[in-house]
Design a protein around this motif. Structure first.
Motif, mmCIF file in Angstrom:
data_model
loop_
_atom_site.group_PDB
_atom_site.id
_atom_site.type_symbol
_atom_site.label_atom_id
_atom_site.label_comp_id
_atom_site.label_asym_id
_atom_site.label_seq_id
_atom_site.Cartn_x
_atom_site.Cartn_y
_atom_site.Cartn_z
ATOM 1 N N UNK A 14 0.829 -1.206 0.000
ATOM 2 C CA UNK A 14 0.000 0.000 0.000
ATOM 3 C C UNK A 14 0.859 1.250 0.000
ATOM 4 N N UNK A 15 1.931 1.231 0.789
ATOM 5 C CA UNK A 15 2.822 2.389 0.848
ATOM 6 C C UNK A 15 3.464 2.633 -0.517
ATOM 7 N N UNK A 16 3.906 1.563 -1.158
ATOM 8 C CA UNK A 16 4.550 1.718 -2.468
ATOM 9 C C UNK A 16 3.567 2.218 -3.514
ATOM 10 N N UNK A 17 2.317 1.736 -3.447
ATOM 11 C CA UNK A 17 1.312 2.194 -4.403
ATOM 12 C C UNK A 17 0.950 3.651 -4.166
ATOM 13 N N UNK A 27 -2.599 6.287 -12.960
ATOM 14 C CA UNK A 27 -2.810 6.059 -11.531
ATOM 15 C C UNK A 27 -4.276 5.723 -11.264
ATOM 16 N N UNK A 28 -5.191 6.455 -11.895
ATOM 17 C CA UNK A 28 -6.617 6.220 -11.686
ATOM 18 C C UNK A 28 -7.026 4.824 -12.124
ATOM 19 N N UNK A 34 -6.505 -1.152 -6.803
ATOM 20 C CA UNK A 34 -5.712 -2.055 -5.957
ATOM 21 C C UNK A 34 -5.412 -1.400 -4.616
ATOM 22 N N UNK A 35 -5.064 -0.125 -4.655
ATOM 23 C CA UNK A 35 -4.731 0.588 -3.428
ATOM 24 C C UNK A 35 -5.941 0.681 -2.502
ATOM 25 N N UNK A 144 -7.331 12.764 3.387
ATOM 26 C CA UNK A 144 -6.083 12.913 2.640
ATOM 27 C C UNK A 144 -6.097 12.061 1.375
ATOM 28 N N UNK A 145 -6.667 10.873 1.506
ATOM 29 C CA UNK A 145 -6.740 9.990 0.342
ATOM 30 C C UNK A 145 -7.675 10.579 -0.715
#
Length: 447
Positions: A14-17, A27-28, A34-35, A144-145
Motif C-alpha cells: 500500500x505504501x509503495x502504491x 494512476x486512476x 488495488x490501493x 487525505x486519500x
C-alpha cells in the motif's frame, strides 16, 4: 500529524502504491482500485467504494470497491440529487451515516463518506463502512486519500473544455481528412452562411456540422431539427421560431431529401426573405425520392459536401480509423490496456457498414464489452449482438422519442460498464426490477 500506527500496520504494498510514480489516468486506472482494496483490508473496513464522475459525461461510476461480493451493493440514500447527496457534496467535513438510520451493506456498521473535489469542483465521493465507534482517525486519513484522488483525477483531464469532435488526432479528425473539398466548403460557409451535407446514415453529418459551427461560431447557439411540419402554416411559424432561437448561431435541418415541393418552396422563401442572420446546415442522403424544385436544387448546390462511405476508404485509412475509434471507446469504458488483435482488426476492416460510423462503433463496443481478456478477439465481435448508440443526442436535438431512447440506452450502458454486466447490481442502481431491465435491454438491442 497522522501516525500510521493508529491504523495498525500499513502494508508495504500500500505504501509503495501510494508513492507510485504513475500519475493521472494511469494512476486512476491501475493504482487506485488495488490501493483502495489494500487500504480497506488493512484498516479493517467492512466495505467501501470510490465513486467518481465519468469522463465527458454528466454521470458517475464506481471506480473502486471493496467487500461487496459478486452482487455488490447500491447506497440508495445517496441517489444523485437527493438531500443526502447534496449534504455530502457541500460538506467540507466527513459525513457519517448511522447503520441504525440508513440501509448499509454491513449489519453492525456505520458509514463515513467524504466528498472528492478537484479544482474546486465536486467529482465524487468515497465511503467506508466500519464497526468502530470513533470515525475520527479514519476520517482524517480518508480525507487525505480523497485529496490524492482529486489531484490525480485533475491530471487525467487536461482538455475538458475541448469536445472530442474538435480534438486533432482522433477518429473524427482522421475521417475529415478524407472528405473531398472540405476546406473549400468551410471557406464558402464563412461567407454564404449555408452548407448542404449529404451522406449515408451514420456518416457523421451532424458531427461535421457541429465541428464547422464550433470552428466559425464558438459558443453560439446550435439548434438541430430532425423533422419539419407537413402543414405549411405550421412550417412557416416553426421556421420563424427556430430562426429567432438560433439567431447569430446555426440552425440544422435534417432529412431535407424527403421534403415535399411545398416544404421546399417555404424553406427557400424563408431563407431569402426572412432576414435570418444565422447560419444554416441542410443534412440529407445523396439519394432523393422526391422531385426537387429548380430553385431549391440550386439552393442545395450553392455550397455542398458529400461524405464518403467507409467502404470507399483505402484499407490503410480504414485501419487507422478503426484503431482510433477502438482507443477512444476503450478510454470511455475504462478499459485502458485492452488490445485489438490483428485478426479482429482485419475482421472489422473487411465488414460492410450500412450505417457507417454507427455500425462500426457498435461492432467495436460489442467487442470491448464482451471481451474478458486483455485482447479483443474475433469471437468477441459477434455481429448483430447489440445495437448501441454511444452518445446521447445533443441537447439542441428536438427529436424527443429518439432522445429518450438514446438516454435509456446510455444509462444502461453506463450501468453495464460500472457493474461489469451484473444485472442484479445494474437493476438496483437504475431503480428498476431485473425483469424490467431485461425487457428494456431486449427492446434496445443490448442483449
Amino acid at each position: 500529524m497522522i501516525k500510521f500506527k493508529q491504523f495498525h500496520n500499513m502494508p508495504s504494498q500500500a505504501i509503495s502504491l501510494l508513492a507510485s510514480e504513475k500519475t493521472g489516468k494511469d494512476w486512476m486506472d491501475s493504482v487506485l482500485p488495488i490501493l483502495w482494496e489494500g487500504l480497506c483490508t488493512e484498516l479493517g473496513f467492512s466495505a467501501g467504494v470510490v465513486v467518481l464522475k465519468a469522463e465527458g459525461e454528466d454521470s458517475f461510476y464506481e471506480s473502486a470497491s471493496f467487500g461487496y461480493g459478486e452482487d455488490g451493493f447500491y447506497y440508495s440514500f445517496l441517489n444523485r440529487g437527493s438531500d443526502h447527496w447534496e449534504e455530502l457534496m457541500h460538506s467540507p467535513e466527513p459525513v457519517v451515516f448511522s447503520g441504525k438510520e440508513f440501509e448499509l451493506f454491513g449489519k453492525n456498521t456505520n458509514a463515513c463518506a467524504i466528498r472528492i473535489s478537484s479544482k474546486k469542483t465536486e467529482i465524487g465521493f468515497l465511503l467506508a463502512e466500519m464497526e468502530e465507534a470513533s470515525h475520527l482517525p479514519f476520517a482524517i486519513f480518508l480525507s487525505l486519500f480523497a485529496d490524492k484522488i482529486g489531484t490525480e483525477w485533475a491530471k487525467s483531464k487536461p482538455s475538458l473544455e475541448v469536445s472530442d469532435s474538435m480534438r486533432e488526432g482522433n477518429s473524427h479528425s482522421l475521417y475529415r481528412k478524407e472528405i473531398p473539398n472540405l476546406d473549400l466548403a468551410r471557406r464558402e460557409f464563412a461567407s454564404q452562411k449555408v452548407l448542404t451535407i449529404l451522406g449515408q446514415a451514420g456518416s457523421g453529418k451532424k458531427t461535421l456540422a457541429k465541428w464547422i459551427h464550433q470552428s466559425h461560431l464558438p459558443g453560439a447557439p446550435f439548434l438541430v431539427v430532425e423533422s419539419l411540419p407537413e402543414h405549411f402554416g405550421k412550417l412557416e411559424k416553426a421556421l420563424s421560431h427556430w430562426g429567432a432561437e438560433s439567431r447569430q448561431g446555426s440552425l440544422v435541418l435534417v432529412g431535407i431529401q424527403a421534403l415535399s415541393l411545398g416544404q421546399q418552396q417555404i424553406l427557400s422563401d424563408w431563407w431569402t426573405k426572412s432576414g435570418y442572420t444565422g447560419s444554416l446546415f441542410l443534412l440529407g442522403s445523396e439519394e432523393s425520392g422526391q422531385e426537387l424544385l429548380p430553385e431549391f436544387e440550386r439552393f442545395l448546390r450553392k455550397n455542398s459536401l458529400v461524405l464518403p462511405s467507409l467502404r470507399f476508404l483505402p484499407k490503410t485509412k480504414l485501419q487507422s480509423l478503426v484503431q482510433a475509434i477502438f482507443e477512444e471507446l476503450c478510454d470511455s469504458q475504462n478499459r485502458s490496456g485492452l488490445q485489438l488483435g490483428d485478426r479482429s482488426l482485419q475482421e472489422l476492416v473487411s465488414r460492410g457498414y450500412a450505417e457507417n460510423f454507427t455500425d462500426l462503433r457498435n461492432a467495436i463496443l460489442t467487442g470491448i464489452l464482451t471481451c474478458r481478456t486483455n485482447q479483443v478477439e474475433p469471437a468477441d465481435l459477434e455481429p448483430g449482438k447489440s445495437k448501441m448508440d454511444l452518445e446521447i443526442p445533443d441537447a439542441e436535438d428536438l427529436d424527443l422519442r429518439r432522445g429518450t431512447e438514446a438516454l435509456e440506452r446510455q444509462k444502461i450502458l453506463l450501468a453495464m460498464r460500472i457493474f461489469s454486466g451484473n444485472q442484479i447490481r445494474m437493476a438496483k442502481a437504475l431503480g428498476i426490477s431485473r425483469g424490467s431491465l431485461q425487457y428494456k435491454m431486449k427492446q434496445l438491442g443490448l442483449m
